[in-house]
Motif scaffolding. Structure first.
Motif, PDB file in Angstrom:
ATOM      1  N   GLU A 102      71.092 -47.067 -48.440  1.00 46.97           N
ATOM      2  CA  GLU A 102      71.089 -48.522 -48.356  1.00 46.97           C
ATOM      3  C   GLU A 102      71.097 -49.018 -46.926  1.00 46.97           C
ATOM      4  O   GLU A 102      70.443 -50.018 -46.591  1.00 46.97           O
ATOM      5  N   PHE A 103      71.797 -48.329 -46.031  1.00 53.41           N
ATOM      6  CA  PHE A 103      71.944 -48.821 -44.663  1.00 53.41           C
ATOM      7  C   PHE A 103      70.763 -48.457 -43.769  1.00 53.41           C
ATOM      8  O   PHE A 103      70.504 -49.146 -42.777  1.00 53.41           O
ATOM      9  N   ASN A 110      79.724 -43.684 -52.937  1.00 59.19           N
ATOM     10  CA  ASN A 110      78.971 -42.446 -52.804  1.00 59.19           C
ATOM     11  C   ASN A 110      78.283 -42.460 -51.443  1.00 59.19           C
ATOM     12  O   ASN A 110      77.549 -43.393 -51.117  1.00 59.19           O
ATOM     13  N   SER A 111      78.489 -41.421 -50.635  1.00 56.78           N
ATOM     14  CA  SER A 111      77.978 -41.423 -49.272  1.00 56.78           C
ATOM     15  C   SER A 111      76.450 -41.459 -49.225  1.00 56.78           C
ATOM     16  O   SER A 111      75.871 -42.094 -48.340  1.00 56.78           O
ATOM     17  N   GLN A 112      75.806 -40.807 -50.189  1.00 56.19           N
ATOM     18  CA  GLN A 112      74.341 -40.830 -50.206  1.00 56.19           C
ATOM     19  C   GLN A 112      73.819 -42.249 -50.439  1.00 56.19           C
ATOM     20  O   GLN A 112      72.800 -42.648 -49.862  1.00 56.19           O
ATOM     21  N   GLY A 117      78.964 -43.905 -44.872  1.00 57.84           N
ATOM     22  CA  GLY A 117      79.355 -42.969 -45.914  1.00 57.84           C
ATOM     23  C   GLY A 117      80.378 -43.561 -46.849  1.00 57.84           C
ATOM     24  O   GLY A 117      80.410 -44.773 -47.085  1.00 57.84           O
ATOM     25  N   SER A 118      81.254 -42.725 -47.339  1.00 51.14           N
ATOM     26  CA  SER A 118      82.281 -43.142 -48.287  1.00 51.14           C
ATOM     27  C   SER A 118      83.500 -43.674 -47.542  1.00 51.14           C
ATOM     28  O   SER A 118      83.672 -43.419 -46.346  1.00 51.14           O
ATOM     29  N   PRO A 119      84.378 -44.401 -48.245  1.00 49.13           N
ATOM     30  CA  PRO A 119      85.625 -44.830 -47.598  1.00 49.13           C
ATOM     31  C   PRO A 119      86.416 -43.667 -47.009  1.00 49.13           C
ATOM     32  O   PRO A 119      86.999 -43.795 -45.926  1.00 49.13           O
ATOM     33  N   GLN A 120      86.433 -42.535 -47.674  1.00 55.42           N
ATOM     34  CA  GLN A 120      87.171 -41.390 -47.160  1.00 55.42           C
ATOM     35  C   GLN A 120      86.575 -40.899 -45.845  1.00 55.42           C
ATOM     36  O   GLN A 120      87.308 -40.522 -44.918  1.00 55.42           O
TER      37      GLN A 120
END
Length: 377
Positions: free
Chosen positions: A260-261, A253-255, A289-292
């Motif tokens: 976290e980062f 999940n990108s959020q 973000g997400s892998p995508q």
């Protein structure tokens, strides 16, 4: 029998700067021993998840620990079977080119050819006087030292005289490169056109760090290298050997990734205490973000870099705990790189060369030798 590994047209891997940074979420700082061992664990994990390259920087000042890349890579070589072992900086300015020639030829033999290296000047000014050099002559030293290194790997006996070290008379660097094939060299630079020119002159690779600067700057540097590569008769601009860096932090999940980062980004030794995370990700290749999202942004690099041969990601810096980095590598190897490999291969022109390896360089040399034999009768 295990499936034979096929050398990829584009290599994907990771590079480390080897920083020893407190985890801002816990306040704990790893020991130097813990950080060095973590780098080894990360390299082994990179091979396990199907990556092609592990590269380490070279630093001689706190808070960094990789002061001897050949030592670290030699140890990793004994723990891996397929991984290409590289440097993300070998300080061509403050290292003696004779010692570079010897260290990396020996590493070649130990690693069965799985070795290349990236020449750079580094980004730490005080390192020059520590090793008896003058930073004001950095470019000139880089040019002269590499000219000598290039000869040491290709000539059995070298007599040489320059400005920045004592002359050599009838000198032979030992051991000789494995199979007579010197390690492939990348010249790494963020902002120095002289280094892009140097890479083009020798027909070597050019690696743009690509973690700080906007796309238009990276595009100009790569275009300069490609055009000068063609000027020196090594091939077309599209046949020049290009590598890029990048930075990613992923969660499904990108959020979650951003949340976290953020504390790590805010205090990171390489870019903390400056732009916001949102501004930095918008203006540079950093992807959080997400892998995508990582896939989409990385694929966009080709819009300004063209088809290229090596993509390395920075993933283990800023105090991120080892457990988190290993989770990142799982996502990179399982969900990101397989898609990137497939997409990079699509519509790739036939005249664009594959990523160089010891095996491919050896085959090229053998083919050239055969052509010469046929020509001379």
């Amino acid at each position: 029998m295990p499936e034979k590994h096929v050398a990829p047209s584009t290599q994907f891997g990771i590079f480390t700067v080897g920083d020893v940074t407190p985890d801002p979420t816990t306040g704990r700082t790893p020991t130097e021993r813990e950080r060095i061992n973590a780098m080894v664990t990360i390299a082994i994990k990179a091979e396990e998840v199907g990556l092609d390259v592990f590269a380490t920087g070279e630093h001689h000042n706190p808070p960094f620990v990789p002061s001897s890349p050949a030592t670290l890579l030699g140890y990793v070589a004994a723990r891996t079977e397929r991984l290409i072992l590289s440097t993300s900086t070998t300080l061509i300015t403050t290292n003696d080119p004779v010692k570079i020639a010897e260290d990396f030829a020996l590493l070649q033999h130990l690693a069965n050819g799985r070795v290349d290296l990236m020449m750079g000047r580094g980004n730490t000014g005080p390192v020059y006087p520590w090793f008896g050099k003058d930073i004001r002559e950095g470019i000139s030293i880089a040019v002269e030292n590499y000219a000598l290194l290039h000869r040491l790997w290709r000539e059995n006996v070298v007599s040489w005289e320059g400005k920045f070290r004592t002359p050599l008379q009838g000198f032979t660097s030992t051991p000789r490169p494995l199979d007579g094939i010197p390690p492939f060299v990348w010249h790494g630079s963020i902002r120095s056109p002289e280094i892009a020119e140097q890479a083009a002159y020798y027909g070597d690779g050019f690696f743009h760090n690509n973690i700080f600067w906007p796309a238009d700057h990276t595009k100009r540097m790569i275009e300069l290298y490609r055009n000068r590569y063609a000027h020196y008769g090594h091939g077309t601009p599209e046949q020049a050997i290009v590598g890029l860096g990048g930075q990613v932090f992923m969660r499904r999940n990108s959020q979650d990734a951003v949340r976290e980062f953020r504390p790590y980004f805010d205090v990171a030794p390489v870019y903390g205490h400056g732009s916001s995370l949102e501004d930095f990700t918008e203006q540079t290749p950093l992807t959080v973000g997400s892998p995508q999202q990582v896939i989409e942004k990385t694929l966009a690099f080709r819009e300004y870099a063209g088809d290229y041969q090596r993509q390395l990601f920075l993933m283990d810096h800023a105090g991120l705990p080892l457990k988190t980095v290993l989770e990142q590598l799982d996502l990179l190897g399982e969900e990101v790189v397989p898609v990137l490999r497939e997409e990079f291969a699509k519509n790739r022109p036939a005249n664009v060369p594959d990523a160089p390896t010891h095996a491919s360089l050896l085959a090229l040399a053998e083919a050239e030798y055969t052509r010469e034999e046929v020509t001379t009768g």
